[in-house]
Design a protein around this motif. Sequence first.
Motif, PDB file in Angstrom:
ATOM      1  N   ALA A  79      15.260 -14.190   6.237  1.00 20.99           N
ATOM      2  CA  ALA A  79      16.560 -13.904   6.860  1.00 20.99           C
ATOM      3  C   ALA A  79      17.689 -14.734   6.251  1.00 20.99           C
ATOM      4  CB  ALA A  79      16.486 -14.094   8.371  1.00 20.99           C
ATOM      5  N   GLU A  80      17.680 -14.863   4.916  1.00 20.57           N
ATOM      6  CA  GLU A  80      18.687 -15.663   4.226  1.00 20.57           C
ATOM      7  C   GLU A  80      19.935 -14.870   3.834  1.00 20.57           C
ATOM      8  OE1 GLU A  80      16.846 -17.462   0.836  1.00 20.57           O
ATOM      9  OE2 GLU A  80      15.175 -18.228   2.021  1.00 20.57           O
ATOM     10  N   ILE A  81      19.897 -13.579   3.934  1.00 23.84           N
ATOM     11  CA  ILE A  81      20.960 -12.760   3.370  1.00 23.84           C
ATOM     12  C   ILE A  81      22.044 -12.426   4.382  1.00 23.84           C
ATOM     13  CG2 ILE A  81      21.460 -10.549   2.262  1.00 23.84           C
ATOM     14  CD1 ILE A  81      18.596 -10.687   1.138  1.00 23.84           C
ATOM     15  N   LEU A  82      21.655 -12.142   5.609  1.00 25.19           N
ATOM     16  CA  LEU A  82      22.592 -11.693   6.638  1.00 25.19           C
ATOM     17  C   LEU A  82      22.609 -12.641   7.829  1.00 25.19           C
ATOM     18  CD1 LEU A  82      21.510  -7.935   6.706  1.00 25.19           C
ATOM     19  CD2 LEU A  82      23.460  -8.906   5.489  1.00 25.19           C
ATOM     20  N   SER A 105      23.881  -9.328  12.110  1.00 24.19           N
ATOM     21  CA  SER A 105      23.751  -8.286  11.083  1.00 24.19           C
ATOM     22  C   SER A 105      22.309  -7.837  10.942  1.00 24.19           C
ATOM     23  CB  SER A 105      24.288  -8.794   9.744  1.00 24.19           C
ATOM     24  OG  SER A 105      25.674  -8.995   9.820  1.00 24.19           O
ATOM     25  N   TRP A 106      21.350  -8.778  11.018  1.00 22.20           N
ATOM     26  CA  TRP A 106      19.935  -8.398  10.959  1.00 22.20           C
ATOM     27  C   TRP A 106      19.572  -7.491  12.123  1.00 22.20           C
ATOM     28  CZ3 TRP A 106      17.351  -8.118   6.879  1.00 22.20           C
ATOM     29  CH2 TRP A 106      17.446  -9.054   5.867  1.00 22.20           C
ATOM     30  N   LYS A 107      20.098  -7.809  13.299  1.00 21.32           N
ATOM     31  CA  LYS A 107      19.814  -6.976  14.471  1.00 21.32           C
ATOM     32  C   LYS A 107      20.302  -5.549  14.244  1.00 21.32           C
ATOM     33  CE  LYS A 107      20.415  -6.847  19.450  1.00 21.32           C
ATOM     34  NZ  LYS A 107      21.016  -7.455  20.619  1.00 21.32           N
ATOM     35  N   TYR A 129      15.343   6.046  10.004  1.00 17.87           N
ATOM     36  CA  TYR A 129      16.197   5.346   9.038  1.00 17.87           C
ATOM     37  C   TYR A 129      17.320   4.594   9.727  1.00 17.87           C
ATOM     38  CZ  TYR A 129      14.656   6.664   4.411  1.00 17.87           C
ATOM     39  OH  TYR A 129      13.962   6.762   3.246  1.00 17.87           O
ATOM     40  N   GLY A 130      17.684   3.459   9.145  1.00 21.36           N
ATOM     41  CA  GLY A 130      18.835   2.693   9.576  1.00 21.36           C
ATOM     42  C   GLY A 130      19.297   1.855   8.404  1.00 21.36           C
ATOM     43  N   CYS A 131      20.554   1.928   8.059  1.00 18.26           N
ATOM     44  CA  CYS A 131      21.119   1.149   6.941  1.00 18.26           C
ATOM     45  C   CYS A 131      20.349   1.370   5.641  1.00 18.26           C
ATOM     46  CB  CYS A 131      21.170  -0.330   7.282  1.00 18.26           C
ATOM     47  SG  CYS A 131      22.309  -0.718   8.615  1.00 18.26           S
ATOM     48  N   GLY A 132      19.848   2.577   5.405  1.00 19.89           N
ATOM     49  CA  GLY A 132      19.168   2.892   4.153  1.00 19.89           C
ATOM     50  C   GLY A 132      17.751   2.373   4.048  1.00 19.89           C
ATOM     51  N   VAL A 133      17.208   1.873   5.135  1.00 19.89           N
ATOM     52  CA  VAL A 133      15.840   1.348   5.149  1.00 19.89           C
ATOM     53  C   VAL A 133      15.039   2.149   6.163  1.00 19.89           C
ATOM     54  CG1 VAL A 133      14.417  -0.671   5.596  1.00 19.89           C
ATOM     55  CG2 VAL A 133      16.626  -0.943   4.490  1.00 19.89           C
ATOM     56  N   ARG A 134      13.840   2.522   5.779  1.00 16.09           N
ATOM     57  CA  ARG A 134      12.996   3.330   6.657  1.00 16.09           C
ATOM     58  C   ARG A 134      12.032   2.453   7.439  1.00 16.09           C
ATOM     59  NH1 ARG A 134      11.152   8.792   6.704  1.00 16.09           N
ATOM     60  NH2 ARG A 134       9.118   8.932   7.693  1.00 16.09           N
ATOM     61  N   GLN A 135      11.841   2.798   8.710  1.00 17.72           N
ATOM     62  CA  GLN A 135      10.890   2.100   9.564  1.00 17.72           C
ATOM     63  C   GLN A 135       9.531   2.793   9.454  1.00 17.72           C
ATOM     64  OE1 GLN A 135      11.635   2.462  13.770  1.00 17.72           O
ATOM     65  NE2 GLN A 135      10.736   0.469  14.172  1.00 17.72           N
ATOM     66  N   PHE A 136       8.486   1.998   9.283  1.00 19.13           N
ATOM     67  CA  PHE A 136       7.125   2.512   9.217  1.00 19.13           C
ATOM     68  C   PHE A 136       6.330   1.930  10.386  1.00 19.13           C
ATOM     69  CE2 PHE A 136       8.798   2.606   4.927  1.00 19.13           C
ATOM     70  CZ  PHE A 136       8.492   3.894   4.535  1.00 19.13           C
ATOM     71  N   GLU A 137       5.064   2.212  10.429  1.00 19.68           N
ATOM     72  CA  GLU A 137       4.220   1.741  11.527  1.00 19.68           C
ATOM     73  C   GLU A 137       3.966   0.238  11.436  1.00 19.68           C
ATOM     74  OE1 GLU A 137       0.606   3.985  11.848  1.00 19.68           O
ATOM     75  OE2 GLU A 137       1.622   5.830  11.270  1.00 19.68           O
TER      76      GLU A 137
END
Length: 138
Positions: free
Chosen positions: A59-62, A66-68, A78-86
Amino acid sequence: MRFGLIYTHMNGHIADACGYVKHNNEIFSCGRPAMGSGDSSVVSSLSDLRLWCNAILNAEILSADSWKEFLDFTPKPYGCGVRQFENGWFGHDGGLPGFRHWQRLNFKDKTAIIILTNTVTDEPPFLARMMEKLFYNT
């Protein structure tokens, strides 16, 4: 560059990598990425992607807020261009002629899986599918 990234370039035209595609049972070299924007404008190495994933997992970037928002995954999956997987995994795959990238991260386990190939396939490479079975128990 931040986080110690030394092999990452924001312009695909200066990449040293060469990709390949198969057409009519013949293999053709695609050369270097020629697009100047989007995913092909960022070219990196496995060692730099490891540093980048560590920065994300620590968690060094945001900021915390912002991470939340980043990990809200709305609209699902999808959220912010990132996909959630299992099982807490998330990531973003990509590819362009002659290259394929497959990446999964897990905050809970502080684990990243990165697979790079110099071919394009519609599905993750065999190793990616094997890793899914190991980590997702599917």
